[in-house]
Design a protein around this motif. Sequence first.
Motif, PDB file in Angstrom:
ATOM      1  N   ASN A 102       0.804  -1.223   0.000  1.00 59.80           N
ATOM      2  CA  ASN A 102       0.000   0.000   0.000  1.00 59.80           C
ATOM      3  C   ASN A 102       0.833   1.267   0.000  1.00 59.80           C
ATOM      4  OD1 ASN A 102      -2.700  -1.252   0.223  1.00 59.80           O
ATOM      5  ND2 ASN A 102      -1.917  -1.998   2.184  1.00 59.80           N
ATOM      6  N   THR A 103       2.069   1.168  -0.434  1.00 60.89           N
ATOM      7  CA  THR A 103       2.941   2.343  -0.401  1.00 60.89           C
ATOM      8  C   THR A 103       2.468   3.445  -1.353  1.00 60.89           C
ATOM      9  OG1 THR A 103       4.402   1.306  -2.035  1.00 60.89           O
ATOM     10  CG2 THR A 103       4.957   1.008   0.293  1.00 60.89           C
ATOM     11  N   LEU A 104       1.706   3.095  -2.386  1.00 62.59           N
ATOM     12  CA  LEU A 104       1.198   4.102  -3.325  1.00 62.59           C
ATOM     13  C   LEU A 104      -0.069   4.779  -2.818  1.00 62.59           C
ATOM     14  CD1 LEU A 104       1.697   2.251  -6.754  1.00 62.59           C
ATOM     15  CD2 LEU A 104       3.213   3.892  -5.622  1.00 62.59           C
ATOM     16  N   ALA A 105      -0.622   4.267  -1.709  1.00 68.00           N
ATOM     17  CA  ALA A 105      -1.870   4.817  -1.178  1.00 68.00           C
ATOM     18  C   ALA A 105      -1.643   5.904  -0.138  1.00 68.00           C
ATOM     19  CB  ALA A 105      -2.712   3.693  -0.567  1.00 68.00           C
ATOM     20  N   GLY A 106      -0.394   6.137   0.226  1.00 66.27           N
ATOM     21  CA  GLY A 106      -0.118   7.146   1.239  1.00 66.27           C
ATOM     22  C   GLY A 106       1.206   6.872   1.917  1.00 66.27           C
ATOM     23  N   GLN A 112       2.107  -2.865   5.458  1.00 60.91           N
ATOM     24  CA  GLN A 112       1.196  -2.114   6.313  1.00 60.91           C
ATOM     25  C   GLN A 112      -0.174  -1.966   5.673  1.00 60.91           C
ATOM     26  OE1 GLN A 112       2.596   1.810   7.358  1.00 60.91           O
ATOM     27  NE2 GLN A 112       1.099   2.033   9.015  1.00 60.91           N
ATOM     28  N   ILE A 113      -1.207  -2.231   6.436  1.00 58.23           N
ATOM     29  CA  ILE A 113      -2.582  -1.986   6.022  1.00 58.23           C
ATOM     30  C   ILE A 113      -2.960  -0.594   6.507  1.00 58.23           C
ATOM     31  CG2 ILE A 113      -4.992  -2.684   6.371  1.00 58.23           C
ATOM     32  CD1 ILE A 113      -3.967  -5.560   6.648  1.00 58.23           C
ATOM     33  N   PRO A 114      -3.536   0.258   5.647  1.00 62.41           N
ATOM     34  CA  PRO A 114      -3.894   1.614   6.074  1.00 62.41           C
ATOM     35  C   PRO A 114      -4.694   1.624   7.372  1.00 62.41           C
ATOM     36  CG  PRO A 114      -4.155   1.419   3.712  1.00 62.41           C
ATOM     37  CD  PRO A 114      -3.829   0.039   4.214  1.00 62.41           C
ATOM     38  N   GLY A 115      -4.267   2.475   8.289  1.00 62.74           N
ATOM     39  CA  GLY A 115      -4.937   2.591   9.575  1.00 62.74           C
ATOM     40  C   GLY A 115      -4.455   1.621  10.631  1.00 62.74           C
ATOM     41  N   GLU A 116      -3.529   0.725  10.248  1.00 70.31           N
ATOM     42  CA  GLU A 116      -3.013  -0.280  11.176  1.00 70.31           C
ATOM     43  C   GLU A 116      -1.512  -0.082  11.369  1.00 70.31           C
ATOM     44  OE1 GLU A 116      -4.852  -2.617  12.801  1.00 70.31           O
ATOM     45  OE2 GLU A 116      -6.619  -1.690  11.910  1.00 70.31           O
TER      46      GLU A 116
END
Length: 231
Positions: A102-106, A112-116
Amino acid sequence: MKIAIIVPMEIEAEYYRKYFHSGSTEMFGSTQFEHFCVNGNEIYIGLSGIGKVQAAMNLASLLSSVDIDLIFMTGTAGSLQQTVHKGDLVLASSFAYHDAHNTLAGDYVEGQIPGEPAVFELDSPARNEFISFLNEEEVSYQEGLVVTGDSFIGSDEQKDEIKRNFANALGVEMEGAAFAQVAYHFAKPLIALRAISDNGNDNANEDFDQFAKKVGAKAAKLICAYLDKVK
């Protein structure tokens, strides 16, 4: 204390069923747990099933219904390091998802899962007590990061891809990070003891069930010995 022991597969649970005698069964969600009393402690033993969703769903079902004090996760893992061999015990100090990109999502890191959290750390007083037990018994084990994903790792190509992102990971399996994520949100201590069943390469599927049963019993035997002393 109320203690949960969770394993993914039936072949990894056989030792516990031989060790603990006479208990009741209870359903939590879609999973049947066997319920025993040992030294005044209540023990809940259940199969999580294989993979992240099964692991998270079945542990969350139990924790939503019973105020568990300590979670043990046992079973098998594949090695990611030349220094980690078939039959070795690995005590996970942390878990991460090797298949979360998820490095392109933020502002996230690999796994890593966003928010975790990027990594789920397992440090707790209960885990430290278990480490003291292992050391007193002179048990040989390795301690470090274990990574989780929904695929059985059975090729050098898969293994090398994981190591590019998690160079220090000792082992790879299919449930641990999901257990750790649920335990984190329920604020419950998790002790994860994996036995190495294969080298995570092109020979990983050779006699997997037979060897998984053998090394799974190795981890289970230690946990049962520990529970005999916990009051």
